[in-house]
Each structure stands twice: as structure tokens, then as C-alpha cells.
Design a protein around this motif. Structure first.
Motif, PDB file in Angstrom:
ATOM      1  N   TRP A   1       0.817  -1.208   0.000  1.00 49.25           N
ATOM      2  CA  TRP A   1       0.000   0.000   0.000  1.00 49.25           C
ATOM      3  C   TRP A   1       0.855   1.265   0.000  1.00 49.25           C
ATOM      4  O   TRP A   1       0.439   2.311  -0.505  1.00 49.25           O
ATOM      5  N   THR A   2       2.082   1.176   0.537  1.00 48.07           N
ATOM      6  CA  THR A   2       2.935   2.372   0.552  1.00 48.07           C
ATOM      7  C   THR A   2       3.397   2.765  -0.848  1.00 48.07           C
ATOM      8  O   THR A   2       3.743   3.924  -1.088  1.00 48.07           O
TER       9      THR A   2
ATOM     10  N   TYR B   1       1.578   3.012  -3.463  1.00 48.65           N
ATOM     11  CA  TYR B   1       0.552   3.808  -4.134  1.00 48.65           C
ATOM     12  C   TYR B   1       0.363   5.184  -3.504  1.00 48.65           C
ATOM     13  O   TYR B   1      -0.534   5.923  -3.921  1.00 48.65           O
ATOM     14  N   LEU B   2       1.147   5.532  -2.505  1.00 48.19           N
ATOM     15  CA  LEU B   2       1.077   6.884  -1.964  1.00 48.19           C
ATOM     16  C   LEU B   2       1.654   7.875  -2.970  1.00 48.19           C
ATOM     17  O   LEU B   2       2.742   7.656  -3.510  1.00 48.19           O
ATOM     18  N   PRO B   3       0.947   8.967  -3.257  1.00 47.38           N
ATOM     19  CA  PRO B   3       1.438   9.924  -4.271  1.00 47.38           C
ATOM     20  C   PRO B   3       2.553  10.821  -3.729  1.00 47.38           C
ATOM     21  O   PRO B   3       2.493  12.050  -3.838  1.00 47.38           O
ATOM     22  N   VAL B   4       3.570  10.210  -3.121  1.00 45.29           N
ATOM     23  CA  VAL B   4       4.688  10.951  -2.536  1.00 45.29           C
ATOM     24  C   VAL B   4       5.975  10.221  -2.902  1.00 45.29           C
ATOM     25  O   VAL B   4       6.034   8.980  -2.845  1.00 45.29           O
TER      26      VAL B   4
ATOM     27  N   ASP C   1       9.862   8.913  -2.514  1.00 47.02           N
ATOM     28  CA  ASP C   1      10.581   8.367  -1.368  1.00 47.02           C
ATOM     29  C   ASP C   1      11.416   9.455  -0.704  1.00 47.02           C
ATOM     30  O   ASP C   1      12.305  10.063  -1.338  1.00 47.02           O
TER      31      ASP C   1
ATOM     32  N   LYS D   1       7.827  10.937   3.409  1.00 47.03           N
ATOM     33  CA  LYS D   1       7.017   9.750   3.131  1.00 47.03           C
ATOM     34  C   LYS D   1       7.121   8.744   4.264  1.00 47.03           C
ATOM     35  O   LYS D   1       6.134   8.098   4.621  1.00 47.03           O
TER      36      LYS D   1
ATOM     37  N   LEU E   1       4.892   9.993   6.938  1.00 49.64           N
ATOM     38  CA  LEU E   1       3.492   9.807   6.539  1.00 49.64           C
ATOM     39  C   LEU E   1       3.070   8.346   6.685  1.00 49.64           C
ATOM     40  O   LEU E   1       1.961   8.042   7.161  1.00 49.64           O
ATOM     41  N   VAL E   2       3.946   7.425   6.317  1.00 43.73           N
ATOM     42  CA  VAL E   2       3.650   5.997   6.481  1.00 43.73           C
ATOM     43  C   VAL E   2       3.494   5.656   7.952  1.00 43.73           C
ATOM     44  O   VAL E   2       2.594   4.885   8.339  1.00 43.73           O
TER      45      VAL E   2
ATOM     46  N   ILE F   1       0.005   6.955   9.110  1.00 42.24           N
ATOM     47  CA  ILE F   1      -1.100   6.141   8.579  1.00 42.24           C
ATOM     48  C   ILE F   1      -1.126   4.775   9.254  1.00 42.24           C
ATOM     49  O   ILE F   1      -2.199   4.246   9.580  1.00 42.24           O
TER      50      ILE F   1
END
Length: 414
Positions: free
Chosen positions: A242-243, A245-248, A250, A254, A257-258, A261
């Protein structure tokens, strides 16, 4: 124009003002974000609620699927076995529990007007005839008590009206019907017809929207098993990828953010998985306890408590108040309300000292006052039961974020 640099005291005041302004802006942004998220949830609720229900069910059923998978059963077949077991359980519930719930619900709905009248009469009687200790206490404080109602007074609906107040019979005027209709009457009739047509159109529109909403609910219910199957089947792929597909890109941002979440996801899973089990146990205990003391609709109250006690504290208070009202209206004494309070205290004690430590543990880790404030804030900003449910895990995730970025604990040198 060269201004002198601020003094140390002035610099402190300036930095304090800037800090307060920054905090106010951050709070306003957070409130605006939560309010906007609530509006988005309201608009997209027909799309989101089947996915949300499927996600909660996936959190609950995933340990069962993992149990079968550890017994070397393929995951797809394990999901099919769990669905089959759930189908048999649902059929058993609908064949044994639902008919009794329907009967008790219909009986309670039919008796609601009678209960309301009885409760109103008891309140009026207690207000006019308080108990002797309460009357003496009120007299000490100088409260003037109303005189008791006389039993010889006639009821308000007495039909023996005096002759001078009798309504004279309506006499029809002479002449033909066309002579009696003037222009003003015709205009009023036309306005009435127009308003009737408008009301009929509005009623048809409401019925159509209600029918559309009903079909939307049916479609949402039909989509829940499909969403649930794919969430259970793709659990490992979602957890591992799932990480991506984050629009950020590396970066350290990020990674942070991970972390945020994942913290929110962990608290959501822990809260819903544990709180649903606690609510089910509470509902069973309430039903058994109220049945033992002979309270009517004990089965219905226990079934409703399974749903509303998912929201901590608020659901328990609503259950206790409803049981107290039924006890007061049905028995009219003080023993049964005390028994209801006793059952409520016993169930809360079992929940606080046995169920929550064993099921939830310290995975949420919030003070009861924080939970109550979070529930009230969530129901106000996000709206409804969904806001109250999401408020607690979100508050717990916010606690982790604050401890990570704001309230950093300095490591002591060894």
C-alpha cells in the motif's frame, strides 16, 4: 529609519504572540479539515458506508481466516469456510432471535403512547405530591410547593358544557348553490387546488427519493460481501504494497506519513476489533440481568445495547436511561429502578475490570475524560454515530503523533 532592536522582554512577547497566532492557525486548519471531511463523508456516504462496514468485518474475521490458514487450508477456501459459518450463524439468528425482536418492538411501539401518558402523569403527581423528606427539604430552602390537585375537578374533556356556551346549529342559507359562490370563494378554491397539487407533487417526490434510497441501501448491502471477500483475499498484498501507491516520492516525509497512517490503522483495527466484542458481551449481560429482575423488553434492550454500546460511555448511558424509564412506567415503585441501576453497575464493573483489560488492554490507552470529549467532538464535527466511532481511534492516533512530534521526551544519559 533605524529602529533599536527589541529588548529581551519585548522579544519574548513577540515570540509568544507569533507562537499563539501559529497555534490558532493550526487549530483552525485542523477544525476546517475535520469539518470538510465530515461534509465529504456525508456526500459520499452511499459509496463509503459499504466499504467501511466491509473493512470493520474484515478486521473481525481476519483472525478466523488466519486460524484456518495456519491449519494449512488455502486462503480462498478458508474465506469460503468463514462465509459459510457466518451464513449459518445469520440464518440461526434470523430464525430464533429476529422474530422475538420484531414482536417486542411492535409491542413497545404500540404501547409508547400509553407509556408517555403514564410517565407524564407520574411526573405531574410527583411534582404536586413530593415525598415527605423532599417536601421538608424544599420547605427549609423556602421553596413554595404547589397545592395538590383536587380530585373533584372535572376533566378538561368534559362534554357537559353550559347552555350559553353551546354552539348553535349551522343553518344553510337560502338560494341556489351558484348564488352562494362569489369571486373570493372561487379564488380561495383555486388556491387550495394549487396548494394541494403542489403538496401531492412534493409527496410523490419524497416517496421517489425514499424508494431510491431504499434501493441504494439494498445495493450497498449486496456489495458488502464482495468488498469483504476482496479485502480478506488481498490482505497480504495490501499490507505489503500500500505504501507504493502513496502519491509521494521516497523521502523522510514519506516515511513519517507511512508511520502516521500505520498508527491510525493499528488503532482503528485494535479499537473496532476489541470494542465490538466488548459491546456484544455487554448486550448479552444486559439482557440476562434485566430478564432476571423481570424487566419487560429485556431481550430487546440487550439487542439494542449490542449496537449502541460500541460507542463507550454514551451507549451505556442510553441503555441505562431507557431501562429506567421502562421500569418506572411499568412498575411504579422504587425497587425496580434500583434493581436496574444494580444491573447497570454490575455490567459496568465486569466490563471495566474483566472485559476491557482482557480484550482491549492498553492498545487504545486514553483517559476516560479524553474518550468522552473525543466522542462529543466527533459527533459534532463528523456527525452521527460514525463520527463518534471514529473519534476514539483518531484521538489515540493524534496522541501518538503529538508524542512523536510535539511532546518529545528527551533521552536521559546513562
Amino acid at each position: 529609519m533605524n529602529l533599536p532592536p527589541p529588548s529581551e522582554h519585548q522579544a519574548r512577547i513577540i515570540w509568544a504572540a507569533i507562537t499563539g497566532l501559529a497555534i490558532a492557525i493550526i487549530v483552525a486548519l485542523v477544525v476546517g479539515f475535520v469539518w470538510g471531511m465530515g461534509r465529504v463523508l456525508d456526500v459520499l456516504s452511499p459509496v463509503l458506508w459499504p466499504i467501511a462496514v466491509a473493512a470493520v468485518l474484515a478486521c473481525l474475521l481476519d483472525p478466523v481466516v488466519d486460524f484456518f490458514e495456519r491449519r494449512r487450508v488455502p486462503r480462498t477456501r478458508a474465506i469460503g469456510m468463514v462465509f459459510l459459518i457466518a451464513l449459518f450463524l445469520i440464518m440461526g439468528v434470523f430464525s430464533s432471535v429476529v422474530p422475538r425482536l420484531v414482536v417486542e418492538t411492535q409491542d413497545l411501539a404500540n404501547k409508547v403512547p400509553t407509556y408517555v401518558a403514564k410517565l407524564e402523569g407520574k411526573v405531574i403527581y410527583w411534582a404536586n405530591n413530593p415525598p415527605a423528606p423532599l417536601r421538608d427539604l424544599l420547605k427549609r430552602f423556602g421553596v413554595k410547593l404547589p397545592a395538590a390537585l383536587s380530585t373533584s375537578e372535572k376533566p378538561a374533556g368534559d362534554t357537559n358544557a353550559p347552555p350559553d356556551l353551546a354552539v348553535p346549529p349551522v343553518t344553510q342559507p337560502e338560494g341556489s348553490l351558484l348564488d352562494q359562490i362569489d369571486r373570493e370563494t372561487a379564488q380561495k378554491a383555486a388556491q387550495w387546488v394549487g396548494s394541494a397539487i403542489k403538496s401531492a407533487g412534493g409527496w410523490l417526490g419524497r416517496q421517489f427519493s425514499r424508494l431510491t434510497g431504499f434501493f441504494g441501501v439494498i445495493a450497498g448491502l449486496a456489495l458488502i460481501p464482495i468488498y469483504l471477500f476482496y479485502l480478506l483475499a488481498e490482505k497480504r498484498f495490501i499490507a505489503e504494497n500500500w505504501t507504493v501507491y502513496l502519491p509521494v516520492r521516497d523521502s523522510q516525509f514519506k516515511e513519517e506519513l507511512v508511520f502516521v497512517i500505520r498508527s491510525i490503522n493499528d488503532y482503528l483495527i485494535a479499537f473496532f476489533r476489541g470494542q465490538v466484542l466488548v459491546a456484544m458481551c455487554d448486550g448479552v449481560l444486559y439482557g440476562i440481568g434485566f430478564a432476571i429482575i423481570g424487566l419487560p423488553y429485556a431481550f430487546l434492550i440487550g439487542a439494542v445495547a449490542m449496537i449502541i454500546t460500541i460507542i463507550p460511555y454514551l451507549g451505556a448511558i442510553v441503555t441505562c436511561v431507557a431501562a429506567l424509564l421502562i421500569a418506572v412506567v411499568n412498575f411504579g415503585d422504587w425497587q425496580h429502578p434500583l434493581l436496574v441501576i444494580g444491573v447497570f453497575a454490575v455490567v459496568q464493573g465486569i466490563e471495566g475490570y474483566v472485559l476491557q483489560p482482557k480484550i482491549l488492554g492498553d492498545r487504545v490507552g486514553l483517559h476516560p475524560m479524553v474518550i468522552i470529549v473525543a466522542i462529543m467532538t466527533g459527533t459534532t464535527l463528523l456527525g452521527g454515530i460514525l463520527g463518534g466511532l471514529l473519534a476514539i481511534p483518531l484521538a489515540a492516533a493524534l496522541r501518538v503523533i503529538m508524542f512523536r512530534y510535539v511532546w518529545k521526551r528527551e533521552s536521559r544519559p546513562e
